[in-house]
Write a protein that holds these residues in place. Structure first.
Motif, PDB file in Angstrom:
ATOM      1  N   PRO A  32      -2.788  37.428  -3.961  1.00 50.02           N
ATOM      2  CA  PRO A  32      -1.346  37.716  -3.954  1.00 50.02           C
ATOM      3  C   PRO A  32      -0.543  36.555  -3.370  1.00 50.02           C
ATOM      4  CG  PRO A  32      -2.596  39.599  -3.136  1.00 50.02           C
ATOM      5  CD  PRO A  32      -3.564  38.460  -3.257  1.00 50.02           C
ATOM      6  N   ALA A  33       0.763  36.551  -3.647  1.00 47.95           N
ATOM      7  CA  ALA A  33       1.619  35.423  -3.287  1.00 47.95           C
ATOM      8  C   ALA A  33       1.602  35.123  -1.794  1.00 47.95           C
ATOM      9  CB  ALA A  33       3.050  35.693  -3.755  1.00 47.95           C
ATOM     10  N   GLU A  34       1.654  36.187  -0.955  1.00 48.03           N
ATOM     11  CA  GLU A  34       1.693  35.934   0.487  1.00 48.03           C
ATOM     12  C   GLU A  34       0.381  35.308   0.981  1.00 48.03           C
ATOM     13  OE1 GLU A  34       0.642  40.308  -0.240  1.00 48.03           O
ATOM     14  OE2 GLU A  34       2.057  38.803  -1.024  1.00 48.03           O
ATOM     15  N   ALA A  35      -0.733  35.697   0.380  1.00 45.91           N
ATOM     16  CA  ALA A  35      -2.023  35.104   0.746  1.00 45.91           C
ATOM     17  C   ALA A  35      -2.104  33.668   0.260  1.00 45.91           C
ATOM     18  CB  ALA A  35      -3.168  35.926   0.164  1.00 45.91           C
ATOM     19  N   LEU A  36      -1.535  33.386  -0.912  1.00 46.67           N
ATOM     20  CA  LEU A  36      -1.557  32.022  -1.438  1.00 46.67           C
ATOM     21  C   LEU A  36      -0.819  31.075  -0.507  1.00 46.67           C
ATOM     22  CD1 LEU A  36      -2.214  29.999  -3.678  1.00 46.67           C
ATOM     23  CD2 LEU A  36      -0.049  30.650  -4.774  1.00 46.67           C
ATOM     24  N   ALA A  37       0.336  31.507   0.008  1.00 46.48           N
ATOM     25  CA  ALA A  37       1.099  30.650   0.916  1.00 46.48           C
ATOM     26  C   ALA A  37       0.268  30.304   2.150  1.00 46.48           C
ATOM     27  CB  ALA A  37       2.405  31.346   1.314  1.00 46.48           C
ATOM     28  N   ASP A  38      -0.430  31.282   2.692  1.00 44.73           N
ATOM     29  CA  ASP A  38      -1.266  31.040   3.862  1.00 44.73           C
ATOM     30  C   ASP A  38      -2.435  30.121   3.507  1.00 44.73           C
ATOM     31  OD1 ASP A  38      -1.968  31.658   6.684  1.00 44.73           O
ATOM     32  OD2 ASP A  38      -3.734  32.562   5.754  1.00 44.73           O
ATOM     33  N   ASN A  39      -3.012  30.307   2.322  1.00 41.16           N
ATOM     34  CA  ASN A  39      -4.129  29.476   1.884  1.00 41.16           C
ATOM     35  C   ASN A  39      -3.705  28.023   1.697  1.00 41.16           C
ATOM     36  OD1 ASN A  39      -5.834  31.645   1.942  1.00 41.16           O
ATOM     37  ND2 ASN A  39      -5.771  32.035  -0.259  1.00 41.16           N
ATOM     38  N   LEU A  40      -2.514  27.811   1.181  1.00 45.37           N
ATOM     39  CA  LEU A  40      -2.026  26.442   1.009  1.00 45.37           C
ATOM     40  C   LEU A  40      -1.772  25.779   2.358  1.00 45.37           C
ATOM     41  CD1 LEU A  40       0.367  26.917  -2.044  1.00 45.37           C
ATOM     42  CD2 LEU A  40      -1.765  25.596  -1.992  1.00 45.37           C
ATOM     43  N   ARG A  41      -1.303  26.571   3.328  1.00 41.38           N
ATOM     44  CA  ARG A  41      -1.120  26.025   4.677  1.00 41.38           C
ATOM     45  C   ARG A  41      -2.471  25.588   5.254  1.00 41.38           C
ATOM     46  NH1 ARG A  41      -2.158  27.506   9.479  1.00 41.38           N
ATOM     47  NH2 ARG A  41      -2.926  29.528   8.763  1.00 41.38           N
ATOM     48  N   ARG A  42      -3.495  26.429   5.073  1.00 43.84           N
ATOM     49  CA  ARG A  42      -4.854  26.075   5.525  1.00 43.84           C
ATOM     50  C   ARG A  42      -5.327  24.789   4.850  1.00 43.84           C
ATOM     51  NH1 ARG A  42      -9.348  28.931   4.253  1.00 43.84           N
ATOM     52  NH2 ARG A  42      -8.365  30.217   2.620  1.00 43.84           N
ATOM     53  N   ALA A  43      -5.067  24.719   3.542  1.00 45.45           N
ATOM     54  CA  ALA A  43      -5.537  23.565   2.772  1.00 45.45           C
ATOM     55  C   ALA A  43      -4.895  22.268   3.265  1.00 45.45           C
ATOM     56  CB  ALA A  43      -5.250  23.766   1.298  1.00 45.45           C
ATOM     57  N   GLU A  51      -4.278  28.725 -12.245  1.00 44.53           N
ATOM     58  CA  GLU A  51      -2.971  28.298 -11.745  1.00 44.53           C
ATOM     59  C   GLU A  51      -3.056  27.900 -10.274  1.00 44.53           C
ATOM     60  OE1 GLU A  51       1.272  30.429 -10.640  1.00 44.53           O
ATOM     61  OE2 GLU A  51       0.126  31.201 -12.350  1.00 44.53           O
ATOM     62  N   HIS A  52      -3.749  28.705  -9.480  1.00 41.25           N
ATOM     63  CA  HIS A  52      -3.855  28.418  -8.051  1.00 41.25           C
ATOM     64  C   HIS A  52      -4.695  27.163  -7.803  1.00 41.25           C
ATOM     65  CE1 HIS A  52      -2.920  32.854  -6.782  1.00 41.25           C
ATOM     66  NE2 HIS A  52      -1.898  32.236  -7.346  1.00 41.25           N
ATOM     67  N   LEU A  53      -5.760  26.994  -8.540  1.00 40.22           N
ATOM     68  CA  LEU A  53      -6.595  25.801  -8.358  1.00 40.22           C
ATOM     69  C   LEU A  53      -5.874  24.536  -8.818  1.00 40.22           C
ATOM     70  CD1 LEU A  53     -10.076  27.224  -9.397  1.00 40.22           C
ATOM     71  CD2 LEU A  53      -9.396  26.466  -7.113  1.00 40.22           C
ATOM     72  N   ARG A  54      -5.037  24.663  -9.861  1.00 42.81           N
ATOM     73  CA  ARG A  54      -4.237  23.512 -10.301  1.00 42.81           C
ATOM     74  C   ARG A  54      -3.259  23.106  -9.198  1.00 42.81           C
ATOM     75  NH1 ARG A  54      -1.331  25.734 -13.957  1.00 42.81           N
ATOM     76  NH2 ARG A  54      -3.018  25.761 -15.509  1.00 42.81           N
ATOM     77  N   LEU A  55      -2.661  24.094  -8.555  1.00 43.97           N
ATOM     78  CA  LEU A  55      -1.734  23.817  -7.457  1.00 43.97           C
ATOM     79  C   LEU A  55      -2.470  23.151  -6.296  1.00 43.97           C
ATOM     80  CD1 LEU A  55       1.061  24.099  -6.167  1.00 43.97           C
ATOM     81  CD2 LEU A  55       0.447  26.441  -5.504  1.00 43.97           C
ATOM     82  N   LEU A  56      -3.651  23.656  -5.984  1.00 43.40           N
ATOM     83  CA  LEU A  56      -4.448  23.062  -4.902  1.00 43.40           C
ATOM     84  C   LEU A  56      -4.819  21.617  -5.233  1.00 43.40           C
ATOM     85  CD1 LEU A  56      -5.956  23.585  -2.187  1.00 43.40           C
ATOM     86  CD2 LEU A  56      -7.956  24.199  -3.568  1.00 43.40           C
ATOM     87  N   ALA A  57      -5.242  21.364  -6.478  1.00 41.72           N
ATOM     88  CA  ALA A  57      -5.629  20.015  -6.886  1.00 41.72           C
ATOM     89  C   ALA A  57      -4.437  19.064  -6.836  1.00 41.72           C
ATOM     90  CB  ALA A  57      -6.235  20.040  -8.280  1.00 41.72           C
ATOM     91  N   THR A  58      -3.249  19.561  -7.168  1.00 44.09           N
ATOM     92  CA  THR A  58      -2.040  18.737  -7.106  1.00 44.09           C
ATOM     93  C   THR A  58      -1.764  18.313  -5.667  1.00 44.09           C
ATOM     94  OG1 THR A  58      -1.106  19.849  -9.046  1.00 44.09           O
ATOM     95  CG2 THR A  58       0.427  18.679  -7.600  1.00 44.09           C
ATOM     96  N   ARG A  59      -1.886  19.288  -4.737  1.00 48.26           N
ATOM     97  CA  ARG A  59      -1.680  18.972  -3.320  1.00 48.26           C
ATOM     98  C   ARG A  59      -2.762  17.985  -2.840  1.00 48.26           C
ATOM     99  NH1 ARG A  59       1.094  22.949  -0.236  1.00 48.26           N
ATOM    100  NH2 ARG A  59       2.712  23.908  -1.528  1.00 48.26           N
ATOM    101  N   ALA A  60      -4.012  18.211  -3.267  1.00 51.22           N
ATOM    102  CA  ALA A  60      -5.114  17.350  -2.848  1.00 51.22           C
ATOM    103  C   ALA A  60      -4.894  15.916  -3.332  1.00 51.22           C
ATOM    104  CB  ALA A  60      -6.434  17.892  -3.380  1.00 51.22           C
ATOM    105  N   ASP A  92     -12.292  31.465  -0.175  1.00 53.41           N
ATOM    106  CA  ASP A  92     -11.341  32.552  -0.492  1.00 53.41           C
ATOM    107  C   ASP A  92      -9.930  32.034  -0.762  1.00 53.41           C
ATOM    108  OD1 ASP A  92     -13.463  34.264  -0.074  1.00 53.41           O
ATOM    109  OD2 ASP A  92     -12.939  34.674   2.010  1.00 53.41           O
ATOM    110  N   PHE A  93      -9.835  31.096  -1.717  1.00 53.83           N
ATOM    111  CA  PHE A  93      -8.522  30.510  -1.992  1.00 53.83           C
ATOM    112  C   PHE A  93      -7.829  31.122  -3.205  1.00 53.83           C
ATOM    113  CE2 PHE A  93      -5.916  27.482  -4.351  1.00 53.83           C
ATOM    114  CZ  PHE A  93      -4.957  27.201  -3.394  1.00 53.83           C
ATOM    115  N   GLU A  94      -8.495  31.187  -4.338  1.00 60.44           N
ATOM    116  CA  GLU A  94      -7.828  31.395  -5.627  1.00 60.44           C
ATOM    117  C   GLU A  94      -7.650  32.882  -5.965  1.00 60.44           C
ATOM    118  OE1 GLU A  94     -12.132  31.787  -6.769  1.00 60.44           O
ATOM    119  OE2 GLU A  94     -10.930  30.877  -5.188  1.00 60.44           O
TER     120      GLU A  94
END
Length: 577
Positions: free
Chosen positions: A70-81, A115-124, A65-67
């Motif tokens: 909404p913005a507030e959920a994305l911030a929490d998902n990135l913290r989890r990641a 966009e969200h998966l690109r951000l996740l891949a960049t962090r990864a 449940d990442f991609e």
């Protein structure tokens, strides 16, 4: 290719799973998150144990449940990641599986998902980790593999690719040919699982009924071939959720899993499969117990083994061995005719079947044997040549109604049914037919027939889920060219069939009055298909074993299973001779 398996596929603690996976010969593992969370081992200790066992950690999964949130959920998902990336560095896991979002908060927007998966891949990438994006068959908006590939292509990041899962693709009926449109370097991971075809919710189907390739009804090998043609170079990995496997021995399940991949790869040497039954061996406390029945069937005792307590009973090409070095009565071994006994044994051994040691006296025939999953010993032989029959100094073989062994039915332990189906398919080259469920007065019997080329070898695998006593019955089916003559000789030794059966038979089939009367008088059961007719009868049960006599008319290819509920009901009422 390298072979991997998800820890969720076998039972036990994480340490027990890893030991079993290594012992089965796998190269790598997928660490399932719940297995790690519940383990007393730290990530560093898991990493060390995996390395000591000669394994690699190929994937950590799942991240859900990442991609497209909404913005507030994305911030929490990135913290989890970020927490998971730190954990994976401790584990030494190079890849994270990200499942397509199933949350009600996700929106149907491919550009936002990319966009969200690109951000996740960049962090990864900052942690040296790659992201494998998988389309779940029940994903809220992304539930098809080509859709996940479109999103990955839009995201356009070197650390982002797709994970292809055969269950998610084939359970939806998607065409796996489209896999070849995906560049091989963007297929980051390939997960393989088979399943029986069931009409049910796909999530429940996936969570409880997956099985290893070759045990179900999907063309998993064909899907894997598409991935290889696309240029995929990663491991072949098994991810199987199955309630039975979670209760079975981890070592046994892991070995069965490896067998499935060996068969899928096709690297096992081929061998001429069995063409018929050479003999069926019954373990008996005393040969006298079955002597009367065999004599009534038209068999004669034609020899005794020179050094073992075994008698040979024959009639035409039907051969029964009675081995009295046992306490109970059971079907303990099968002799299978094959043109290349040594080749079949070599193939069986390569497919992880245990080769059985056998004591041979001076001048005795060499018979190679392997153990089937239920413990049945399988001997491979060539009866037409100077062979195993010479050990019995056989006499003249009588010619009567019984011509050969038509088929055998083997009772399987509940946890070994799918394993047995894969074993007989892989080792003997038998073709599995559809599984059926048969009504038993106290439960259900699951049954699956298997047959070889030309139907020279037929087997039926059964498991019983019943509440009344031990119904792990086995039987040997004898082919008769005149079953009515056989039935008359067996008067009083066969199961009594209720008159209601014949009343129903008259309603179901347009049979002449004379034929119906004969069937009723002789206790014969009847079936037909579009190729021919089938007459059969059953004897009383001796220990775990009974005999069936059958006559196939025309090209009938079934087993009279429509009559099994009647047979089971009568057997429960009169279980033993």
């Amino acid at each position: 290719m390298r072979k991997s398996i998800a820890t969720v596929s076998v039972s036990g603690s994480l340490a027990e799973k890893l030991d079993a996976i290594a012992a089965a010969g796998f190269d790598g593992v997928e660490i399932f998150e719940n297995d790690l969370i519940s383990s007393p081992l730290s990530p560093e200790e898991v990493r060390t144990r995996v390395a000591d066992l000669g394994l690699t950690i190929d994937l950590y999964q799942p991240f859900r449940d990442f991609e497209a949130v909404p913005a507030e959920a994305l911030a929490d998902n990135l913290r989890r990641a970020e927490r998971k990336f730190a954990l994976m560095e401790r584990l030494g896991a190079p890849m994270l599986l990200v499942c397509s979002n199933v949350s009600p908060d996700t929106v149907d927007d491919d550009e936002l998902a990319a966009e969200h998966l690109r951000l996740l891949a960049t962090r990864a990438a900052e942690h040296g980790i790659r992201i494998a994006y998988e389309a779940l068959a029940w994903g809220r908006h992304v539930d098809e593999y080509l859709h996940s590939w479109r999103i990955v292509r839009m995201a356009d990041h070197p650390n982002l690719g797709v994970c292809l899962d055969s269950f998610h693709i084939l359970s939806r009926g998607s065409d796996p040919g489209g896999i070849e449109a995906i560049p091989g370097e963007k297929i980051f991971y390939l997960q393989l699982a088979d399943a029986p075809r069931l009409a049910m919710d796909v999530l429940q189907w996936s969570r409880h009924y997956r099985c290893f390739p070759g045990q179900g009804d999907f063309d998993v090998a064909g899907l894997a071939e598409h991935a290889l043609r696309a240029g995929y170079g990663g491991p072949l990995s098994l991810e199987v959720f199955n309630d039975i496997f979670r209760q079975a021995s981890a070592n046994r399940t892991a070995r069965d899993a490896m067998r499935s991949l060996l068969l899928l790869e096709g690297g096992v040497p081929s061998a001429a499969g069995p063409t018929g039954f050479a003999f069926a061996e019954l373990a008996v406390p005393s040969p006298d117990r079955l002597a009367g029945l065999l004599a009534a069937l038209g068999f004669a005792r034609t020899g005794r083994h020179a050094t073992k307590p075994v008698e040979l009973w024959e009639q035409n090409q039907a051969r029964i061995l009675l081995n009295s070095a046992h306490e109970g009565t059971s079907l303990s071994a099968l002799g299978l005719e094959t043109l290349d006994p040594a080749g079949v044994v070599e193939r069986a051994e390569r497919l992880l079947a245990p080769v059985l040691p056998r004591h041979r006296g001076p001048g005795e025939a060499k018979l190679d044997a392997v153990a089937a999953p239920d413990g049945t010993e399988l001997f491979f032989c060539r009866t037409a040549e100077p062979s195993w029959r010479a050990d019995f100094t056989p006499e003249r073989v009588p010619r009567g109604d019984i011509t050969h062994l038509d088929h055998v039915a083997l009772a399987q332990p509940r946890h070994h049914f799918d394993e047995a189906a894969l074993f007989y398919r892989g080792v003997l080259g038998l073709h599995p037919h559809q599984s059926v469920e048969l009504a038993d007065p106290y439960g259900l019997v699951r049954s699956r027939a298997m047959s070889g080329p030309g139907h020279g070898v037929r087997m039926v695998l059964n498991i019983a889920s019943v509440s009344a006593g031990d119904t792990s019955w086995q039987h040997v089916a004898l082919a008769s060219r005149d079953i009515m003559a056989t039935a008359r000789r067996l008067h009083g030794l066969t199961l009594p069939i209720p008159g209601n059966y014949y009343d129903d038979l008259e309603a179901r089939h347009d049979l002449s009055a004379n034929r119906l009367r004969t069937l009723r008088e002789l206790g014969l059961l009847y079936d037909r298909d579009d190729r021919g007719e089938f007459l059969h009868l059953y004897t009383a049960t001796f220990g775990r074993v009974f005999f069936e006599v059958v006559q196939r008319i025309g090209d009938y290819r079934g087993y009279g299973m429509v009559n099994s509920p009647v047979r089971l009901a009568v057997q429960h009422a009169r279980p033993y001779a």
